[in-house]
Design an enzyme around this catalytic site. Structure first.
Site, short mmCIF file in Angstrom:
data_model
loop_
_atom_site.label_atom_id
_atom_site.label_comp_id
_atom_site.label_asym_id
_atom_site.label_seq_id
_atom_site.Cartn_x
_atom_site.Cartn_y
_atom_site.Cartn_z
N ASP A 1 4.00 -8.59 1.18
CA ASP A 1 3.49 -7.50 0.36
C ASP A 1 3.56 -7.83 -1.12
O ASP A 1 3.17 -7.03 -1.97
CB ASP A 1 4.27 -6.21 0.65
N SER B 1 -0.31 0.16 -1.90
CA SER B 1 -0.72 -0.35 -0.59
C SER B 1 -1.01 0.82 0.35
O SER B 1 -0.27 1.80 0.38
CB SER B 1 0.37 -1.24 0.00
N GLN C 1 -4.69 -6.70 3.69
CA GLN C 1 -4.19 -5.44 3.15
C GLN C 1 -5.33 -4.70 2.47
O GLN C 1 -6.20 -5.32 1.85
CB GLN C 1 -3.07 -5.69 2.14
#
Length: 300
Positions: free
Chosen positions: A214, A238, A288
């Site tokens: 991430d 996110s 993502q």
């Protein structure tokens, strides 16, 4: 006058910092298929999304049959987590077949879910093999330490980024333009490794990779627009995240995380990432989608 926060001003050694990272990614079992992920010591504000993913996949792995390892996970970020509280993790055992197992994890704080994650586990098998080659990028020795670039920042951007750097247990080498407005899509990569050796258990290294995954990925959606993640004109967060684990590798050695963004619109950006070992072996792929929302900045 208060001295600016130095990202390296921790009163702990690299070994202690990495021990803290391992503990952070080691949920405690408190009931049947129920776990608690510890809070980051000294953490303030919003929890880093990679921490929640790392804790959730660690909890799911603890319920998987022996010999089966995670090959993929898919997660949705629902709410921002609070670093003042631990994370409750509830695992559902949805499927155990002859080759694959599936688990669902609900990560919650104060009774509200903050992340939903589904993971699939597989026993080892042989089959066809191929991979994309590693991109041609600079090696970590030819790049500056990210912490050194953070020291050069000024104002609110420095404080927020430096706070995240404290006690995180890993280091990063990045292109210098990562913190400038001269960013370019070709600079979408980071080299990462923990500050000290990790245990040999491959599950520990997968959990750390999940946390790494991430880090920086959503910034790929800003690079085509000559923008960087600490830009005050953008609100970014996110929304969902996926990882495919292709093979084991040590996260206490340099790994390359390269990323790009094929699309952005509707205040969202879609990004793709790939992890490579230093010798060019592809070990994981990520995707993502995140919120990329322009905001107005009030003049002082």
């Amino acid at each position: 006058m208060t001295e600016p926060l130095n990202p390296l001003d921790d009163d702990i050694t690299p070994d202690e910092s990495v021990a803290g990272l391992i503990a952070l990614l080691s949920p405690e079992q408190v009931g049947e298929d129920r776990f608690v992920g510890p809070r980051k010591p000294g953490g303030r504000g919003r929890i880093f999304g990679g921490q929640v993913i790392g804790q959730a996949i660690a909890a799911a792995q603890m319920t998987a049959p022996e010999g089966r390892t995670a090959h993929s996970l898919h997660a949705y970020f629902l709410r921002g987590g609070d670093e003042d509280h631990p994370i409750d993790l509830m695992v559902e055992r949805d499927f155990d077949g002859g080759s694959f197992s599936n688990r669902r994890v609900i990560a919650a704080q104060k009774g509200q879910p903050i992340l939903n994650l589904t993971a699939s586990f597989q026993k080892p098998e042989s089959g066809l093999e191929h991979q994309f080659p590693m991109p041609d990028v600079k090696m970590p020795e030819d790049l500056p330490d990210e912490a050194a670039l953070v020291r050069k920042l000024a104002g609110p951007e420095r404080g927020a980024i430096a706070l995240f750097h404290k006690s995180r247990g890993f280091e990063a080498r990045v292109p210098p333009v990562r913190f400038s407005q001269d960013a370019d899509p070709k600079d979408g990569y980071i080299w990462l490794r923990t500050l000290a050796p990790l245990p040999d258990d491959p599950a520990v290294h997968r959990n750390v990779l999940a946390l790494y995954s991430d880090y920086g990925l959503l910034s790929a959606a800003l690079l085509p627009h000559d923008m960087v993640f600490n830009n005050r004109k953008i609100k970014a967060a996110s929304l969902d995240h996926a990882i495919w684990f292709h093979g084991d590798a040590r996260m206490d050695e340099w790994v390359l995380y390269s990323f790009d963004s094929p699309w952005a619109a509707n205040a969202r950006g879609f990004t793709r990432g790939a992890f490579y070992t230093r010798d060019g072996r592809l070990i994981a792929s990520t995707t993502q989608e995140g919120l990329i929302r322009p905001i107005s900045v009030k003049s002082a």
